[in-house]
Design an enzyme around this catalytic site. Structure first.
Site, mmCIF file in Angstrom:
data_model
loop_
_atom_site.group_PDB
_atom_site.id
_atom_site.type_symbol
_atom_site.label_atom_id
_atom_site.label_comp_id
_atom_site.label_asym_id
_atom_site.label_seq_id
_atom_site.Cartn_x
_atom_site.Cartn_y
_atom_site.Cartn_z
ATOM 1 N N CYS A 79 -89.102 -18.076 -10.877
ATOM 2 C CA CYS A 79 -89.118 -18.131 -12.341
ATOM 3 C C CYS A 79 -90.530 -17.891 -12.907
ATOM 4 O O CYS A 79 -90.992 -16.763 -12.898
ATOM 5 C CB CYS A 79 -88.490 -19.436 -12.810
ATOM 6 S SG CYS A 79 -87.871 -19.320 -14.494
ATOM 7 N N HIS A 168 -83.862 -20.814 -9.998
ATOM 8 C CA HIS A 168 -84.532 -21.931 -9.312
ATOM 9 C C HIS A 168 -83.718 -22.365 -8.103
ATOM 10 O O HIS A 168 -82.941 -23.324 -8.198
ATOM 11 C CB HIS A 168 -84.635 -23.131 -10.260
ATOM 12 C CG HIS A 168 -85.663 -23.004 -11.324
ATOM 13 N ND1 HIS A 168 -86.921 -23.558 -11.216
ATOM 14 C CD2 HIS A 168 -85.627 -22.398 -12.526
ATOM 15 C CE1 HIS A 168 -87.618 -23.294 -12.307
ATOM 16 N NE2 HIS A 168 -86.858 -22.594 -13.124
ATOM 17 N N GLU A 170 -84.579 -24.094 -5.709
ATOM 18 C CA GLU A 170 -84.965 -25.456 -5.291
ATOM 19 C C GLU A 170 -84.192 -26.535 -6.050
ATOM 20 O O GLU A 170 -84.256 -27.705 -5.708
ATOM 21 C CB GLU A 170 -86.485 -25.648 -5.463
ATOM 22 C CG GLU A 170 -87.001 -25.875 -6.873
ATOM 23 C CD GLU A 170 -87.011 -24.626 -7.761
ATOM 24 O OE1 GLU A 170 -86.526 -23.568 -7.322
ATOM 25 O OE2 GLU A 170 -87.463 -24.737 -8.913
HETATM 26 N N1 GLN Z 1 -89.957 -19.427 -19.625
HETATM 27 C C1 GLN Z 1 -90.939 -19.743 -18.636
HETATM 28 C C2 GLN Z 1 -92.135 -18.791 -18.699
HETATM 29 O O1 GLN Z 1 -92.115 -17.868 -19.419
HETATM 30 C C3 GLN Z 1 -90.352 -19.706 -17.241
HETATM 31 C C4 GLN Z 1 -89.314 -20.794 -17.109
HETATM 32 C C5 GLN Z 1 -89.161 -21.360 -15.744
HETATM 33 O O2 GLN Z 1 -90.029 -21.245 -14.878
HETATM 34 N N2 GLN Z 1 -88.070 -22.048 -15.567
HETATM 35 O O3 GLN Z 1 -93.076 -18.987 -18.014
#
Ligand code: GLN
Length: 199
Positions: A79, A168, A170
């Site tokens: 992410c 994610h 995890e």
């Molecule tokens: N929206 C977050 C970003 O732009 C990422 C979200 C996440 O890691 N769950 O960094």
């Protein structure tokens, strides 16, 4: 094998729990001196990529981590971690930019900000995927292997020793993607009789 987990902010503890399940040693990287420890792979967790990018600079971690990744240490970004590795992000950010992917942040809009899906991941079958204000990969260079798509959007990919997921792994019980990463690390370690290892 020992994995260093960037622990400046976000969902780093859960990666440690996954590695515990897989009997793999790990430690948290919070400041520059933590990098004195030896490690074979790196995890960049989810969280807020703008904050993490800023902290990487403030804590003087940016250059050394980028050098390690460019030098070939295997890295897994989830992410926000994916965003940090992306060579192209719409807004200008302090990204490491080591992977040839362009990403769209917060790509699913407000209403669909967080959702759950079950989709195919190359070699793992159908796996659970939890998305939280997730990005997706808009485009990737030919060297990038696409590993999963959701709704036609790329949500997991690999380029050499760099693995990224927009979701994610995890946060679900399934350890498949972490196993995939550890296998990747193992396969790329030099055998002990390799000529490059001088005794
Ligand atoms: N929206 C977050 C970003 O732009 C990422 C979200 C996440 O890691 N769950 O960094």
């Amino acid at each position: 094998m020992t994995v260093g987990i960037l622990a400046l902010q976000g969902a780093f503890a859960e990666h440690g729990q996954m590695l515990d399940k897989l009997n793999t040693a790990h430690f948290e990287i919070r400041q520059k001196k933590d990098l004195d420890q030896k490690f074979d792979a790196l995890i960049l967790p989810g969280g807020e990529s703008t904050v993490m990018g800023k902290l990487l600079w403030e804590l003087d971690l940016y250059k050394v981590l980028r050098e390690k990744i460019c030098g070939g240490i295997p890295v897994f970004g989830t992410c926000a971690g994916l965003i940090l590795l992306a060579g192209g992000v719409e807004e200008n950010q302090s990204c490491l930019g080591t992977m040839d992917i362009q990403v769209k942040r917060n790509a699913y809009g407000r209403q669909l900000g967080s959702f759950y899906a079950e989709e195919e991941f190359a070699g793992l079958g159908t796996i659970p995927m939890t998305f939280i204000r997730a990005p997706y990969i808009v485009s990737a260079s030919p060297e990038v292997e696409i590993l999963a798509k959701v709704g036609g959007k790329i949500v997991a990919a690999r380029q050499g020793k760099q693995l990224v997921t927009a979701f994610h792994p995890e946060l679900n019980a399934d350890t498949g993607v972490h196993r995939f990463f550890l296998d990747m690390v193992e396969k790329q370690r030099l055998p002990s009789n390799h000529p490059m290892i001088k005794l």
